[in-house]
Design an enzyme around this catalytic site. Sequence first.
Site, PDB file in Angstrom:
ATOM      1  N   HIS A   1      -2.818   6.377   4.409  1.00 26.09           N
ATOM      2  CA  HIS A   1      -1.402   6.532   4.711  1.00 26.09           C
ATOM      3  C   HIS A   1      -0.963   7.907   4.193  1.00 26.09           C
ATOM      4  O   HIS A   1      -1.308   8.295   3.069  1.00 26.09           O
ATOM      5  CB  HIS A   1      -0.563   5.470   3.978  1.00 26.09           C
ATOM      6  CG  HIS A   1      -0.783   4.062   4.453  1.00 26.09           C
ATOM      7  ND1 HIS A   1      -1.464   3.741   5.613  1.00 26.09           N
ATOM      8  CD2 HIS A   1      -0.375   2.872   3.917  1.00 26.09           C
ATOM      9  CE1 HIS A   1      -1.461   2.424   5.769  1.00 26.09           C
ATOM     10  NE2 HIS A   1      -0.821   1.882   4.754  1.00 26.09           N
TER      11      HIS A   1
ATOM     12  N   CYS B   1       0.808  -1.229   0.000  1.00 27.29           N
ATOM     13  CA  CYS B   1       0.000   0.000   0.000  1.00 27.29           C
ATOM     14  C   CYS B   1       0.846   1.286   0.000  1.00 27.29           C
ATOM     15  O   CYS B   1       0.554   2.220  -0.754  1.00 27.29           O
ATOM     16  CB  CYS B   1      -0.953   0.003   1.189  1.00 27.29           C
ATOM     17  SG  CYS B   1      -0.221  -0.620   2.704  1.00 27.29           S
TER      18      CYS B   1
HETATM   19  N1  LIG Z   1      -4.724  -3.557   4.906  1.00 27.72           N
HETATM   20  C1  LIG Z   1      -4.041  -3.008   3.913  1.00 27.72           C
HETATM   21  O1  LIG Z   1      -3.988  -1.771   3.752  1.00 27.72           O
HETATM   22  C2  LIG Z   1      -3.339  -3.865   2.911  1.00 27.72           C
HETATM   23  C3  LIG Z   1      -2.789  -3.250   1.796  1.00 27.72           C
HETATM   24  C4  LIG Z   1      -2.155  -4.007   0.848  1.00 27.72           C
HETATM   25  C5  LIG Z   1      -2.077  -5.365   1.036  1.00 27.72           C
HETATM   26  N2  LIG Z   1      -2.629  -5.957   2.139  1.00 27.72           N
HETATM   27  C6  LIG Z   1      -2.526  -7.402   2.249  1.00 27.72           C
HETATM   28  O2  LIG Z   1      -3.807  -7.990   2.110  1.00 27.72           O
HETATM   29  C7  LIG Z   1      -3.911  -9.169   2.913  1.00 27.72           C
HETATM   30  C8  LIG Z   1      -5.097  -9.059   3.850  1.00 27.72           C
HETATM   31  O3  LIG Z   1      -4.961  -7.938   4.674  1.00 27.72           O
HETATM   32  P1  LIG Z   1      -6.150  -7.377   5.559  1.00 27.72           P
HETATM   33  O4  LIG Z   1      -5.627  -6.091   6.076  1.00 27.72           O
HETATM   34  O5  LIG Z   1      -7.450  -7.384   4.842  1.00 27.72           O
HETATM   35  O6  LIG Z   1      -6.183  -8.483   6.763  1.00 27.72           O
HETATM   36  P2  LIG Z   1      -7.398  -8.948   7.687  1.00 27.72           P
HETATM   37  O7  LIG Z   1      -8.351  -7.834   7.930  1.00 27.72           O
HETATM   38  O8  LIG Z   1      -6.745  -9.579   8.860  1.00 27.72           O
HETATM   39  O9  LIG Z   1      -8.146 -10.078   6.818  1.00 27.72           O
HETATM   40  C9  LIG Z   1      -7.580 -11.338   6.537  1.00 27.72           C
HETATM   41  C10 LIG Z   1      -8.521 -12.154   5.667  1.00 27.72           C
HETATM   42  O10 LIG Z   1      -7.892 -13.402   5.355  1.00 27.72           O
HETATM   43  C11 LIG Z   1      -8.788 -14.455   5.675  1.00 27.72           C
HETATM   44  N3  LIG Z   1      -8.101 -15.688   6.049  1.00 27.72           N
HETATM   45  C12 LIG Z   1      -7.287 -15.910   7.087  1.00 27.72           C
HETATM   46  N4  LIG Z   1      -6.906 -17.205   7.131  1.00 27.72           N
HETATM   47  C13 LIG Z   1      -7.495 -17.813   6.062  1.00 27.72           C
HETATM   48  C14 LIG Z   1      -7.502 -19.141   5.547  1.00 27.72           C
HETATM   49  N5  LIG Z   1      -6.833 -20.118   6.160  1.00 27.72           N
HETATM   50  N6  LIG Z   1      -8.240 -19.405   4.437  1.00 27.72           N
HETATM   51  C15 LIG Z   1      -8.932 -18.424   3.832  1.00 27.72           C
HETATM   52  N7  LIG Z   1      -8.973 -17.150   4.272  1.00 27.72           N
HETATM   53  C16 LIG Z   1      -8.257 -16.837   5.375  1.00 27.72           C
HETATM   54  C17 LIG Z   1      -9.579 -13.914   6.850  1.00 27.72           C
HETATM   55  O11 LIG Z   1     -10.753 -14.683   7.029  1.00 27.72           O
HETATM   56  P3  LIG Z   1     -11.496 -14.778   8.481  1.00 27.72           P
HETATM   57  O12 LIG Z   1     -12.249 -13.490   8.641  1.00 27.72           O
HETATM   58  O13 LIG Z   1     -12.362 -15.952   8.304  1.00 27.72           O
HETATM   59  O14 LIG Z   1     -10.414 -14.940   9.501  1.00 27.72           O
HETATM   60  C18 LIG Z   1      -9.852 -12.494   6.347  1.00 27.72           C
HETATM   61  O15 LIG Z   1     -10.888 -12.523   5.403  1.00 27.72           O
HETATM   62  C19 LIG Z   1      -2.556  -9.291   3.606  1.00 27.72           C
HETATM   63  O16 LIG Z   1      -1.731 -10.137   2.832  1.00 27.72           O
HETATM   64  C20 LIG Z   1      -2.007  -7.893   3.586  1.00 27.72           C
HETATM   65  O17 LIG Z   1      -0.610  -7.865   3.638  1.00 27.72           O
HETATM   66  C21 LIG Z   1      -3.273  -5.240   3.063  1.00 27.72           C
END
Ligand SMILES: NC(=O)c1ccc[n+]([C@@H]2O[C@H](COP(=O)([O-])OP(=O)(O)OC[C@H]3O[C@@H](n4cnc5c(N)ncnc54)[C@H](OP(=O)(O)O)[C@@H]3O)[C@@H](O)[C@H]2O)c1
Length: 343
Positions: free
Chosen positions: A249, A136
């Site tokens: 950010h 991001c």
């Molecule tokens: N937040 C940002 O600004 C941002 C920006 C760029 C990239 N990212 C990337 O995007 C990804 C997600 O980030 P986030 O911020 O959205 O995290 P988050 O809010 O913690 O969400 C994680 C997601 O992954 C799912 N998950 C976890 N374990 C799983 C499994 N075994 N099988 C299938 N689904 C599973 C979770 O499902 P449950 O709800 O069922 O646990 C939830 O839907 C990360 O790789 C992060 O580095 C995030």
Amino acid sequence: MEIKLKKKDKYIVAVVGATGAVGNEMVATLEQKNFPVEKLRLFASERSVGKTLQFKDTDVAVETLDEGCFKGIDIALFSAGAERSKIWAPVAAKSGCVVVDNSSQWRMDPGVPLVVPEVNPDDLKWHKGIIANPNCSTIQMVIVLKPIHDAAKIKRVVVTTFQSVSGTGKKAMDELLQQTTDILNFRPVQKNVYPHQIAFNCLPHIDKFLENGYTKEEMKMVNETKKIMGDDSIGITATTVRVPVFRCHSESLNIETHKKITPNEVRAVLSSAKGIIIYDAPEKNIYPLAIDVADKDETYVGRVREDESIENGINMWIVADNLRKGAALNAVQIAEKLIEMVD
Ligand SMILES: NC(=O)c1ccc[n+]([C@@H]2O[C@H](COP(=O)([O-])OP(=O)(O)OC[C@H]3O[C@@H](n4cnc5c(N)ncnc54)[C@H](OP(=O)(O)O)[C@@H]3O)[C@@H](O)[C@H]2O)c1
């Protein structure tokens, strides 16, 4: 195996990690941008079985991943963390679906394009089934750097970030809210997501520390920028800081160029570039703020001024919504570009 999208009026789209901070935003973005969705499939962990999410007035059930689940899916937007992407993105690609992956898993893989559509759309042409969405904090920076690089060739960038807790995901947003409420009610503070209290604090620590003393987030900004810009000669050094802000950010950029470029020229170059809004009238207290940029698609640029300590230097302040342009929107824009490129 060459994986290409077929020309269709509408596509079967999956969001993997649909219940997370980015996944939720992906579902909303697909709807807001009227992406040609024939059917939406949503995946998350076992914990989310039984949940539904709304998409265009319908409740879509959340499913779990299995070997055959990607059959028939055209495009899968992944945001379920690097471990899941490592295992499941190749499975999805093997089923013939194009994966746009938000995690860090594939970003630096030389066989995987790392794409910001405003910067390097042509890299989409050589994908082999997986396309990586950059970090991001990198996305909003390269959008601004590219037009300046084209105009004056960048020599070096010094960036300091002020990153919101939504960059860590849903649990971190809950933690900031909980800690703030507890402090204001004179209750003890609990820490689970970050090693220190984030409420009313700034943490110079995003992702883990590496042997060179930098954090992984800082090195992502360095390495991903060079890959996206296709230029290893640009010097970049980063300090990434987590701040008690829910969304967006902010970044302070110091850019040294080979050719002289004035602040007015920078504003002119950036205002004709895609995805950027110049918001720069400090005499009227106008500059980009996280609270104003939340939910916006563009990267906002302000405080453009000359770095008077060097010959060819520019300082600026840029803000973008990390969940939108920093993640979900960029992924959806990649999918849109892929569709545009279908022959
Ligand atoms: N937040 C940002 O600004 C941002 C920006 C760029 C990239 N990212 C990337 O995007 C990804 C997600 O980030 P986030 O911020 O959205 O995290 P988050 O809010 O913690 O969400 C994680 C997601 O992954 C799912 N998950 C976890 N374990 C799983 C499994 N075994 N099988 C299938 N689904 C599973 C979770 O499902 P449950 O709800 O069922 O646990 C939830 O839907 C990360 O790789 C992060 O580095 C995030």
